[in-house]
Scaffold this active site. Structure first.
Site, PDB file in Angstrom:
ATOM      1  N   ARG A  43      -2.504  -3.172   6.787  1.00 15.93           N
ATOM      2  CA  ARG A  43      -3.336  -3.141   8.070  1.00 15.93           C
ATOM      3  C   ARG A  43      -4.343  -2.412   7.962  1.00 15.93           C
ATOM      4  O   ARG A  43      -5.446  -2.795   8.600  1.00 15.93           O
ATOM      5  CB  ARG A  43      -2.302  -2.683   9.267  1.00 15.93           C
ATOM      6  CG  ARG A  43      -1.249  -3.860   9.414  1.00 15.93           C
ATOM      7  CD  ARG A  43      -0.369  -3.619  10.547  1.00 15.93           C
ATOM      8  NE  ARG A  43       0.619  -2.519  10.059  1.00 15.93           N
ATOM      9  CZ  ARG A  43       1.775  -2.122  10.804  1.00 15.93           C
ATOM     10  NH1 ARG A  43       1.947  -2.510  12.108  1.00 15.93           N
ATOM     11  NH2 ARG A  43       2.433  -0.987  10.474  1.00 15.93           N
ATOM     12  N   ASN A  55       0.705  -1.131  -0.033  1.00 11.00           N
ATOM     13  CA  ASN A  55       0.042  -0.002   0.066  1.00 11.00           C
ATOM     14  C   ASN A  55       0.948   1.245   0.108  1.00 11.00           C
ATOM     15  O   ASN A  55       0.296   2.420  -0.376  1.00 11.00           O
ATOM     16  CB  ASN A  55      -1.073   0.104   1.356  1.00 11.00           C
ATOM     17  CG  ASN A  55      -0.145  -0.161   2.686  1.00 11.00           C
ATOM     18  OD1 ASN A  55       0.883  -0.849   2.707  1.00 11.00           O
ATOM     19  ND2 ASN A  55      -0.454   0.578   3.570  1.00 11.00           N
ATOM     20  N   ARG A  56       2.217   1.244   0.391  1.00  7.34           N
ATOM     21  CA  ARG A  56       2.779   2.405   0.313  1.00  7.34           C
ATOM     22  C   ARG A  56       4.294   1.923   0.340  1.00  7.34           C
ATOM     23  O   ARG A  56       4.760   0.869   0.127  1.00  7.34           O
ATOM     24  CB  ARG A  56       2.737   3.222   1.434  1.00  7.34           C
ATOM     25  CG  ARG A  56       2.933   2.607   2.930  1.00  7.34           C
ATOM     26  CD  ARG A  56       2.411   3.359   4.088  1.00  7.34           C
ATOM     27  NE  ARG A  56       2.472   2.548   5.439  1.00  7.34           N
ATOM     28  CZ  ARG A  56       3.438   2.642   6.332  1.00  7.34           C
ATOM     29  NH1 ARG A  56       4.568   3.501   6.063  1.00  7.34           N
ATOM     30  NH2 ARG A  56       3.396   2.070   7.429  1.00  7.34           N
ATOM     31  N   GLY A  57       5.192   2.793   0.045  1.00  5.81           N
ATOM     32  CA  GLY A  57       6.680   2.937   0.137  1.00  5.81           C
ATOM     33  C   GLY A  57       7.055   1.971  -1.199  1.00  5.81           C
ATOM     34  O   GLY A  57       6.689   2.072  -2.380  1.00  5.81           O
ATOM     35  N   LYS A 108      17.061  -9.001   8.711  1.00  6.83           N
ATOM     36  CA  LYS A 108      17.035  -9.219   7.478  1.00  6.83           C
ATOM     37  C   LYS A 108      18.286 -10.223   6.972  1.00  6.83           C
ATOM     38  O   LYS A 108      18.026 -10.832   5.821  1.00  6.83           O
ATOM     39  CB  LYS A 108      17.637  -7.885   7.044  1.00  6.83           C
ATOM     40  CG  LYS A 108      16.678  -6.746   7.001  1.00  6.83           C
ATOM     41  CD  LYS A 108      15.074  -7.067   6.257  1.00  6.83           C
ATOM     42  CE  LYS A 108      14.234  -5.801   6.402  1.00  6.83           C
ATOM     43  NZ  LYS A 108      12.876  -6.342   5.682  1.00  6.83           N
ATOM     44  N   GLY A 142       7.601  -4.819   6.296  1.00  5.78           N
ATOM     45  CA  GLY A 142       8.599  -4.865   7.498  1.00  5.78           C
ATOM     46  C   GLY A 142       8.601  -3.630   8.356  1.00  5.78           C
ATOM     47  O   GLY A 142       7.892  -2.526   7.752  1.00  5.78           O
ATOM     48  N   TYR A 182      17.147  -5.115  13.611  1.00  5.79           N
ATOM     49  CA  TYR A 182      16.777  -5.044  12.114  1.00  5.79           C
ATOM     50  C   TYR A 182      17.685  -5.763  11.164  1.00  5.79           C
ATOM     51  O   TYR A 182      17.204  -6.707  10.548  1.00  5.79           O
ATOM     52  CB  TYR A 182      16.564  -3.696  11.810  1.00  5.79           C
ATOM     53  CG  TYR A 182      16.182  -3.352  10.385  1.00  5.79           C
ATOM     54  CD1 TYR A 182      14.706  -3.453   9.949  1.00  5.79           C
ATOM     55  CD2 TYR A 182      17.215  -3.052   9.334  1.00  5.79           C
ATOM     56  CE1 TYR A 182      14.514  -3.118   8.548  1.00  5.79           C
ATOM     57  CE2 TYR A 182      16.844  -2.799   8.037  1.00  5.79           C
ATOM     58  CZ  TYR A 182      15.303  -2.763   7.547  1.00  5.79           C
ATOM     59  OH  TYR A 182      15.101  -2.616   6.383  1.00  5.79           O
ATOM     60  N   ASP A 213      -2.875  -7.658   9.593  1.00  2.00           N
ATOM     61  CA  ASP A 213      -1.687  -7.676  10.555  1.00  2.00           C
ATOM     62  C   ASP A 213      -1.279  -8.935  10.337  1.00  2.00           C
ATOM     63  O   ASP A 213      -1.529  -9.818  11.248  1.00  2.00           O
ATOM     64  CB  ASP A 213      -2.151  -7.293  11.681  1.00  2.00           C
ATOM     65  CG  ASP A 213      -0.911  -7.028  12.741  1.00  2.00           C
ATOM     66  OD1 ASP A 213       0.076  -7.432  12.306  1.00  2.00           O
ATOM     67  OD2 ASP A 213      -0.914  -5.930  13.630  1.00  2.00           O
TER      68      ASP A 213
HETATM   69  P1  NDP Z   1       7.369   1.725   4.966  1.00  2.00           P
HETATM   70  O1  NDP Z   1       7.346   1.937   6.225  1.00  2.00           O
HETATM   71  O2  NDP Z   1       6.877   2.744   4.062  1.00  2.00           O
HETATM   72  O3  NDP Z   1       6.101   0.524   4.702  1.00  2.00           O
HETATM   73  C1  NDP Z   1       5.812  -0.416   5.423  1.00  2.00           C
HETATM   74  C2  NDP Z   1       5.220  -1.761   5.002  1.00  2.00           C
HETATM   75  O4  NDP Z   1       4.896  -2.586   5.824  1.00  2.00           O
HETATM   76  C3  NDP Z   1       3.807  -1.072   4.991  1.00  2.00           C
HETATM   77  O5  NDP Z   1       2.992  -1.267   3.884  1.00  2.00           O
HETATM   78  C4  NDP Z   1       3.181  -1.432   6.226  1.00  2.00           C
HETATM   79  O6  NDP Z   1       1.711  -1.834   6.239  1.00  2.00           O
HETATM   80  C5  NDP Z   1       3.660  -2.971   6.290  1.00  2.00           C
HETATM   81  N1  NDP Z   1       3.617  -3.734   7.576  1.00  2.00           N
HETATM   82  C6  NDP Z   1       4.368  -3.261   8.625  1.00  2.00           C
HETATM   83  N2  NDP Z   1       4.142  -4.050   9.530  1.00  2.00           N
HETATM   84  C7  NDP Z   1       3.216  -4.735   9.299  1.00  2.00           C
HETATM   85  C8  NDP Z   1       2.487  -6.014   9.775  1.00  2.00           C
HETATM   86  N3  NDP Z   1       2.452  -6.443  10.821  1.00  2.00           N
HETATM   87  N4  NDP Z   1       1.646  -6.503   9.001  1.00  2.00           N
HETATM   88  C9  NDP Z   1       1.404  -6.155   7.801  1.00  2.00           C
HETATM   89  N5  NDP Z   1       1.966  -5.319   7.231  1.00  2.00           N
HETATM   90  C10 NDP Z   1       2.875  -4.583   7.795  1.00  2.00           C
HETATM   91  O7  NDP Z   1       8.536   0.928   4.312  1.00  2.00           O
HETATM   92  P2  NDP Z   1       9.397   0.527   3.075  1.00  2.00           P
HETATM   93  O8  NDP Z   1       8.293   0.821   1.901  1.00  2.00           O
HETATM   94  O9  NDP Z   1      10.725   1.532   3.265  1.00  2.00           O
HETATM   95  O10 NDP Z   1      10.039  -0.844   3.156  1.00  2.00           O
HETATM   96  C11 NDP Z   1       9.456  -1.951   2.627  1.00  2.00           C
HETATM   97  C12 NDP Z   1      10.312  -3.096   2.961  1.00  2.00           C
HETATM   98  O11 NDP Z   1      11.901  -2.776   2.526  1.00  2.00           O
HETATM   99  C13 NDP Z   1      10.735  -3.309   4.398  1.00  2.00           C
HETATM  100  O12 NDP Z   1      10.713  -4.818   4.445  1.00  2.00           O
HETATM  101  C14 NDP Z   1      12.008  -2.804   4.769  1.00  2.00           C
HETATM  102  O13 NDP Z   1      12.629  -3.244   5.733  1.00  2.00           O
HETATM  103  C15 NDP Z   1      12.679  -2.863   3.341  1.00  2.00           C
HETATM  104  N6  NDP Z   1      13.881  -2.294   3.194  1.00  2.00           N
HETATM  105  C16 NDP Z   1      13.728  -0.666   3.197  1.00  2.00           C
HETATM  106  C17 NDP Z   1      14.600   0.129   3.128  1.00  2.00           C
HETATM  107  C18 NDP Z   1      14.336   1.772   3.087  1.00  2.00           C
HETATM  108  O14 NDP Z   1      15.464   2.320   2.977  1.00  2.00           O
HETATM  109  N7  NDP Z   1      13.092   2.409   2.990  1.00  2.00           N
HETATM  110  C19 NDP Z   1      15.893  -0.090   2.703  1.00  2.00           C
HETATM  111  C20 NDP Z   1      16.101  -1.863   2.626  1.00  2.00           C
HETATM  112  C21 NDP Z   1      15.170  -2.694   2.822  1.00  2.00           C
HETATM  113  P3  NDP Z   1       0.964  -0.585   6.928  1.00  2.00           P
HETATM  114  O15 NDP Z   1       0.584   0.468   5.754  1.00  2.00           O
HETATM  115  O16 NDP Z   1      -0.557  -1.176   7.121  1.00  2.00           O
HETATM  116  O17 NDP Z   1       1.478  -0.103   8.086  1.00  2.00           O
END
Ligand code: NDP
Length: 237
Positions: free
Chosen positions: A37, A14-16, A147, A80, A143, A51
């Site tokens: 979530r 949904n984001r990122g 990973k 994550g 973290y 979740d």
């Molecule tokens: P964001 O914080 O933007 O997004 C995190 C996502 O994970 C959201 O969609 C969130 O859902 C979901 N999430 C977190 N906890 C749960 C849960 N308990 N159940 C279901 N969904 C969950 O993160 P990024 O887009 O930056 O990161 C995405 C992945 O990439 C992660 O695994 C991160 O560790 C990895 N990563 C990121 C880097 C970075 O610099 N950004 C670098 C290297 C790896 P909700 O919207 O519902 O909270």
């Protein structure tokens, strides 16, 4: 719903980075399922509210995808969290939160998905790792541990199910501009940029196309790999 389309599930789509991957897979004609979530609508995606830390939720999500689409071709285990805390200040609850979200939920997703892919004798599983799983960084102990564990998980699973035509890989981004990294101090971001050969922090779309490639026929002989998408930040690891 087009039954001919390949089916991908992207957790946290949904984001990122997850949202960028959702769009990239849509452009390739996939049926895109995502979890979040909140369960709020995301254009072009079928959203499953979940979740993934809730008991049995990971397996239920795969059941839901299969009930709606009839199969699952690609799992991108992306959801994550990160907590920037020195290890001596971590509470037990915070440790479990990171390990459960980044590792345990993904093990459960992969366990359920592998059953279906083994029957289908094809599929692709992609775990979202991080350069920090290899380099480590102060403030990232738990973290980075979560990973790094995905690499062992991925490589073992690749050996278990590779003979069924299923690939299992880890994407290892460097720093990506998302809500996860928004709050990092500017001085820290400047240091990351200085250490990155390409001289910038990634955008989510820098990562998304690589996930699409790993799921594609062109990547059919890549498995057990850790693919760095870090602009040269982690070279040599
Ligand atoms: P964001 O914080 O933007 O997004 C995190 C996502 O994970 C959201 O969609 C969130 O859902 C979901 N999430 C977190 N906890 C749960 C849960 N308990 N159940 C279901 N969904 C969950 O993160 P990024 O887009 O930056 O990161 C995405 C992945 O990439 C992660 O695994 C991160 O560790 C990895 N990563 C990121 C880097 C970075 O610099 N950004 C670098 C290297 C790896 P909700 O919207 O519902 O909270």
């Amino acid at each position: 719903m087009n039954q001919e389309s390949r089916v991908v599930l992207i957790t946290g789509g949904n984001r990122g980075i997850g949202l960028a991957m959702s769009r990239a897979f849509q452009q390739e004609g996939y049926q895109v399922f995502i979890t979040s979530r909140s369960g709020e609508p995301v254009p072009g995606c079928i959203v499953i509210q979940a979740d993934l830390n809730e008991a049995d939720r990971a397996a239920q999500v795969i059941d839901q995808v299969e009930n709606m689409a009839g199969r699952i071709d690609v799992l991108v285990a992306n959801a994550g969290i990160s907590k920037e805390i020195l290890l001596v200040r971590y509470s037990d609850e915070e440790i479990l939160d990171v390990i459960n979200t980044n590792l345990v939920a993904n093990i459960k997703l992969a366990r359920r998905t592998a059953k279906s892919m083994m029957k289908a004798r094809s599929g692709s599983i992609i775990f979202m790792g991080s350069v920090l799983g290899m380099t480590g960084a102060p403030g990232s102990t738990v973290y980075a541990a979560s990973k790094a564990a995905l690499i062992g998980l991925s490589r073992s699973l690749a050996r278990e199910i590779g003979s069924r035509g299923i690939t299992v890989n880890v994407l290892a981004p460097g720093y990506v501009q998302t809500e996860m990294t928004d709050s990092l101090p500017e001085v820290f971001k400047d240091k990351v940029i200085a250490d990155t050969a390409l001289g910038r922090i990634a955008t989510p779309s820098d990562i998304a196309g690589v996930a699409v490639f790993l799921a594609s026929a062109e990547a059919r002989f890549i498995t057990g790999a850790v693919i760095p998408v870090d602009g040269g930040l982690g070279m040599g690891h």
